[in-house]
Design a protein around this motif. Structure first.
Motif, short mmCIF file in Angstrom:
data_model
loop_
_atom_site.label_atom_id
_atom_site.label_comp_id
_atom_site.label_asym_id
_atom_site.label_seq_id
_atom_site.Cartn_x
_atom_site.Cartn_y
_atom_site.Cartn_z
N ASP A 109 0.82 -1.21 0.00
CA ASP A 109 0.00 0.00 0.00
C ASP A 109 0.85 1.26 0.00
O ASP A 109 0.46 2.28 -0.55
N ILE A 110 2.01 1.19 0.64
CA ILE A 110 2.91 2.34 0.74
C ILE A 110 4.30 1.92 0.30
O ILE A 110 4.79 0.85 0.65
N ARG A 111 4.95 2.80 -0.48
CA ARG A 111 6.31 2.55 -0.95
C ARG A 111 7.22 3.63 -0.37
O ARG A 111 6.92 4.83 -0.49
N LEU A 112 8.33 3.21 0.24
CA LEU A 112 9.22 4.16 0.90
C LEU A 112 10.65 4.05 0.39
O LEU A 112 11.04 3.03 -0.20
N TYR A 113 11.41 5.10 0.65
CA TYR A 113 12.84 5.16 0.34
C TYR A 113 13.62 5.20 1.65
O TYR A 113 13.23 5.92 2.58
N TRP A 114 14.71 4.43 1.73
CA TRP A 114 15.54 4.40 2.95
C TRP A 114 16.86 5.09 2.67
O TRP A 114 17.65 4.64 1.84
N GLU A 115 17.12 6.18 3.38
CA GLU A 115 18.39 6.89 3.26
C GLU A 115 19.25 6.58 4.49
O GLU A 115 18.83 6.76 5.63
N GLY A 116 20.48 6.14 4.23
CA GLY A 116 21.40 5.85 5.32
C GLY A 116 21.69 4.37 5.44
O GLY A 116 21.23 3.54 4.64
N MET A 117 22.47 4.03 6.45
CA MET A 117 22.84 2.64 6.68
C MET A 117 21.66 1.82 7.17
O MET A 117 20.72 2.36 7.77
N PRO A 118 21.68 0.52 6.95
CA PRO A 118 20.65 -0.34 7.53
C PRO A 118 20.91 -0.55 9.02
O PRO A 118 22.01 -0.27 9.50
N VAL A 135 3.63 -1.99 4.02
CA VAL A 135 4.62 -1.00 3.59
C VAL A 135 5.84 -1.71 3.02
O VAL A 135 6.35 -2.66 3.63
N ASN A 136 6.31 -1.25 1.89
CA ASN A 136 7.52 -1.81 1.30
C ASN A 136 8.54 -0.71 1.08
O ASN A 136 8.23 0.32 0.46
N VAL A 137 9.73 -0.89 1.62
CA VAL A 137 10.85 -0.01 1.31
C VAL A 137 11.44 -0.53 0.00
O VAL A 137 12.10 -1.56 -0.04
N VAL A 138 11.18 0.18 -1.10
CA VAL A 138 11.51 -0.35 -2.42
C VAL A 138 12.85 0.13 -2.96
O VAL A 138 13.34 -0.42 -3.96
N ALA A 139 13.45 1.12 -2.31
CA ALA A 139 14.74 1.62 -2.80
C ALA A 139 15.51 2.24 -1.65
O ALA A 139 14.95 2.62 -0.62
N SER A 140 16.83 2.34 -1.85
CA SER A 140 17.68 2.89 -0.80
C SER A 140 18.97 3.44 -1.39
O SER A 140 19.41 3.03 -2.46
N THR A 141 19.56 4.38 -0.68
CA THR A 141 20.87 4.88 -1.06
C THR A 141 21.91 3.79 -0.91
O THR A 141 22.78 3.60 -1.76
N TYR A 142 21.83 3.04 0.18
CA TYR A 142 22.87 2.09 0.53
C TYR A 142 23.03 0.99 -0.52
O TYR A 142 24.14 0.72 -0.98
N CYS A 143 21.95 0.36 -0.92
CA CYS A 143 22.06 -0.72 -1.91
C CYS A 143 22.52 -0.19 -3.26
O CYS A 143 23.28 -0.86 -3.97
N ILE A 192 9.98 9.07 2.82
CA ILE A 192 11.42 8.81 2.97
C ILE A 192 11.75 8.58 4.44
O ILE A 192 11.30 9.34 5.32
N ILE A 193 12.55 7.56 4.71
CA ILE A 193 13.08 7.29 6.04
C ILE A 193 14.56 7.68 6.06
O ILE A 193 15.34 7.20 5.23
N PHE A 194 14.94 8.55 6.98
CA PHE A 194 16.34 8.88 7.22
C PHE A 194 16.79 8.17 8.49
O PHE A 194 16.19 8.35 9.55
N HIS A 195 17.84 7.36 8.38
CA HIS A 195 18.37 6.66 9.54
C HIS A 195 19.56 7.44 10.10
O HIS A 195 20.57 7.63 9.43
N ASP A 196 19.41 7.89 11.34
CA ASP A 196 20.50 8.58 12.04
C ASP A 196 21.33 7.53 12.77
O ASP A 196 21.05 7.17 13.91
N SER A 197 22.35 7.02 12.09
CA SER A 197 23.21 5.97 12.66
C SER A 197 24.25 6.62 13.57
O SER A 197 25.08 7.40 13.12
N GLN A 198 24.18 6.28 14.84
CA GLN A 198 24.96 7.01 15.84
C GLN A 198 26.47 6.82 15.72
O GLN A 198 27.24 7.69 16.13
#
Length: 255
Positions: A109-118, A135-143, A192-198
């Motif tokens: 139903d929802i398609r998202l983008y993941w920015e940052g490390m997994p 929800v499906n994360v269909v694309a990412s910077t990392y991959c 878009i999901i931004f992951h703040d990797s500490q």
């Protein structure tokens, strides 16, 4: 931008490195063999890019958490015939899923983008959580960072220098924001999901206001989750769950 001066400087460093390593290697660098390895690397990179591009299909036959596992050959075995064969086989399998209408996330139903490390230690939990919410994360910077378009067997060292100079992580924020915006359009995402990797600051693009600028440029809702690439003590799991659920609600409300 990456200029010829940058590429030339990097190429010289690679050539110097090869000379410095020669006394410790069983043989000297063979230009012909290097060209063959770069050729296989380029073909592997293209095949991996093709696999990731198949996620543009609706419903997507591939999810981010699948791609994180499948990217291993591109990372660890690039330049070998085995890596190329892996992605050729994978592409055939995924194309079969498309023909059958098989979705990575049933009822997508929802398609998202993941920015940052997994968050490596939360792959299963995240996959289940997103799946439960359709929800499906269909694309990412990392991959996509393991796609090296510049590699050229006709000019192996210079093309290696350009490919590594053009890496997403080495560029300024303006370039990164353009890359993210282009990817969001290409994979037709809803947010878009931004992951703040500490503990991986070079791969955490949230400290200087990028999420806000990307949201303004793409007009897509964004969220920042607080976690880490490997240290799970930094994972704010409950807070992240609430933030992600709020993002899902926002996406659906905007329709």
């Amino acid at each position: 931008r990456v200029d010829e001066e940058h590429v030339a400087a990097m190429a010289k460093r690679l050539e110097l490195l090869a000379k410095q390593l020669t006394p410790f290697a069983p043989r000297e660098l063979c230009e012909e063999e290097l060209s063959g390895v770069v050729d296989l690397s380029k073909r592997c990179s293209d095949a991996w890019s093709f696999v990731l591009d198949l996620a543009r299909h609706r419903p997507s036959p591939l999810a981010f958490h699948d791609a994180l596992i499948h990217m291993a050959p591109a990372v660890l075995a690039r330049g070998t015939p085995e890596a190329l064969a892996y992605y050729e086989s994978l592409a055939e399998e995924i194309e079969g899923r498309i023909e059958k209408g098989t979705a990575a996330v049933p009822g997508e139903d929802i398609r998202l983008y993941w920015e940052g490390m997994p968050v490596w230690g939360r792959l299963l939990e995240h996959a289940v959580f997103f799946g439960d919410n359709a929800v499906n994360v269909v694309a990412s910077t990392y991959c996509n960072s393991w796609v090296f378009d510049a590699l050229d067997p006709e000019d192996p060292i210079a093309s290696m220098a350009r490919a590594y100079s053009e890496l997403f992580v080495t560029r300024d924020d303006t370039h990164k924001e353009r890359v993210i915006a282009k990817a969001c359009r290409r994979w037709e995402v809803d947010g878009i999901i931004f992951h703040d990797s500490q503990t991986c600051l070079r791969n955490s693009n949230v400290r200087l206001g990028m999420p806000g600028r990307v949201e303004a440029a793409t007009r897509l809702p964004t969220v920042v989750i607080e976690a880490d690439t490997v240290d799970l003590s930094f994972c704010a799991d409950e807070v992240n769950r609430l933030r992600l659920e709020a993002l899902f609600e926002q996406v659906r409300a905007l329709r």
